[in-house]
Write an enzyme that holds these catalytic residues in place. Structure first.
Site, PDB file in Angstrom:
ATOM      1  N   LEU A  87      36.019  36.444  37.407  1.00 19.57           N
ATOM      2  CA  LEU A  87      37.363  36.825  37.820  1.00 19.57           C
ATOM      3  C   LEU A  87      37.455  38.336  37.765  1.00 19.57           C
ATOM      4  O   LEU A  87      36.840  38.972  36.899  1.00 19.57           O
ATOM      5  CB  LEU A  87      38.417  36.222  36.877  1.00 19.57           C
ATOM      6  N   ASP A  88      38.230  38.929  38.676  1.00 20.93           N
ATOM      7  CA  ASP A  88      38.460  40.368  38.617  1.00 20.93           C
ATOM      8  C   ASP A  88      39.065  40.754  37.274  1.00 20.93           C
ATOM      9  O   ASP A  88      39.729  39.933  36.621  1.00 20.93           O
ATOM     10  CB  ASP A  88      39.426  40.807  39.731  1.00 20.93           C
ATOM     11  N   LYS A  89      38.858  41.966  36.886  1.00 21.63           N
ATOM     12  CA  LYS A  89      39.377  42.464  35.605  1.00 21.63           C
ATOM     13  C   LYS A  89      40.863  42.169  35.439  1.00 21.63           C
ATOM     14  O   LYS A  89      41.312  41.727  34.375  1.00 21.63           O
ATOM     15  CB  LYS A  89      39.129  43.969  35.499  1.00 21.63           C
TER      16      LYS A  89
ATOM     17  N   THR B  33      42.709  39.941  37.021  1.00 24.56           N
ATOM     18  CA  THR B  33      43.087  38.548  37.263  1.00 24.56           C
ATOM     19  C   THR B  33      42.915  37.767  35.965  1.00 24.56           C
ATOM     20  O   THR B  33      41.866  37.838  35.330  1.00 24.56           O
ATOM     21  CB  THR B  33      42.207  37.916  38.361  1.00 24.56           C
TER      22      THR B  33
END
Length: 330
Positions: A146-148, A150
């Site tokens: 997951l993106d930082k 998110t």
């Protein structure tokens, strides 16, 4: 972070590998340093590999990081465990936590926390090996990411067999992943199926963009449903059929309703000037092993969502978009 920008001379006589060429012209950029620290490789504006052959007049751009630590250390970082058994740990990742060590984030990551939680020792970094081996070493137990910024569900594997099994499910798109997001603007229909290619935005290399009518880039598919609207804001439920970098963020912007708090794809918001990315991995349906049935896991709605919705309810009446035939963009 350092940058390398170079144009191959017009009279360059032959074709050689990118890493060999860079090492031959720059004593500060040997092949080991490239493989361990390179964050982005571009040739003529397109993503490249170390094995990419370089020829006359090519434009080379490289971004790399110095001072890479020798080990990935276990760190005592609290984890919100949703489920755990002898093979997996499913975590509700907080916003702001990076999934695995990488440029600018060599500590405080989910991998650092998992190493401690699992009672494991430090993982030594390798710096002179094939690119995939270097990256894989930094992603102990990580099956997807997951993106930082998110938050939400992420599943990790405790052993190689489970990691490979889960990895095949993600590769074959057998897993259902559902997100919730709060967007600025309203979608063109109450629900839809977005199918585009995703390519890097050459005007801003931090961003990607959705394009159609071309085979360039990678295919991405996102299914969305608008739960409710509050004035110029929309609450969306999103399922992704592919897993491209920034996919949901790119597709929401493509629909004309970028995610609230998105510093890359959105704009500053007057009502929520301090908003952080309103994107949360809410639900996952997955088989944990071949002998089990599909299981559903959920992460609670984060506090930042509840505070934002409360403010929207105070300011705007709740509206539900009419169920019309979705204007799917293909």
């Amino acid at each position: 972070m350092s940058n390398f920008h170079y144009i191959v001379p017009k009279d360059f006589p032959s074709s050689v590998r990118l890493d060999q060429y860079i090492a031959s012209i720059s004593p500060d950029m040997n092949r080991s340093k490239l493989k361990s620290g390179a964050q982005e490789l571009l040739v003529n504006g397109k993503k490249a590999k170390f094995s990419t052959k370089i020829k006359a007049s090519d434009l080379i751009d490289i971004v790399w990081e110095d001072n890479i630590p020798d080990n990935i250390e276990p760190e005592q970082i609290p984890l919100r465990i949703i489920y755990e058994n002898e093979n997996v740990t499913i975590v509700n990742k907080p916003q702001g936590m990076v999934t695995h060590p990488a440029a600018g984030n060599w500590s405080g990551t989910l991998v650092n926390a998992l190493l401690f939680h699992w009672g494991r020792s430090a993982v030594s970094q390798i710096k002179d090996a094939p690119e995939n081996d270097i990256i894989k070493r930094r992603r102990t137990g990580i099956v997807h990411r997951l993106d930082k910024d998110t938050s939400g569900l992420i599943i990790t594997a405790k052993n190689r067999e489970t990691e490979e099994y889960l990895g095949r499910q993600f590769k074959d798109r057998l897993i259902q992943k559902e997100y919730i997001c709060i967007c600025t603007g309203r979608p063109p229909a109450s629900s839809g199926d977005v199918k585009t290619q995703i390519v890097r935005d050459m005007k801003n290399r931090q961003r990607f963009k959705a394009v159609t009518g071309t085979e360039e880039g990678k295919f991405a598919r996102t299914i969305y449903h608008c739960i409710a609207c509050y004035g110029p804001y929309s609450i969306m439920r999103v399922r992704i059929k592919t897993g491209r970098t920034h996919q949901i963020r790119v597709h929401m912007r493509y629909l004309g309703c970028p995610i609230l708090g998105d510093k890359i794809y959105g704009k500053p918001n007057e009502l929520f000037p301090d908003a952080t990315l309103m994107l949360h991995s809410r639900q996952m349906i997955i088989r944990l092993s071949e002998s089990e049935k599909y299981r559903r896991f959920r992460a609670p709605v984060p506090l930042r969502f509840m505070k934002t919705v409360k403010k929207l309810r105070e300011k705007y009446p709740r509206e539900v978009m009419p169920k019309v035939k979705a204007l799917c963009r293909k």
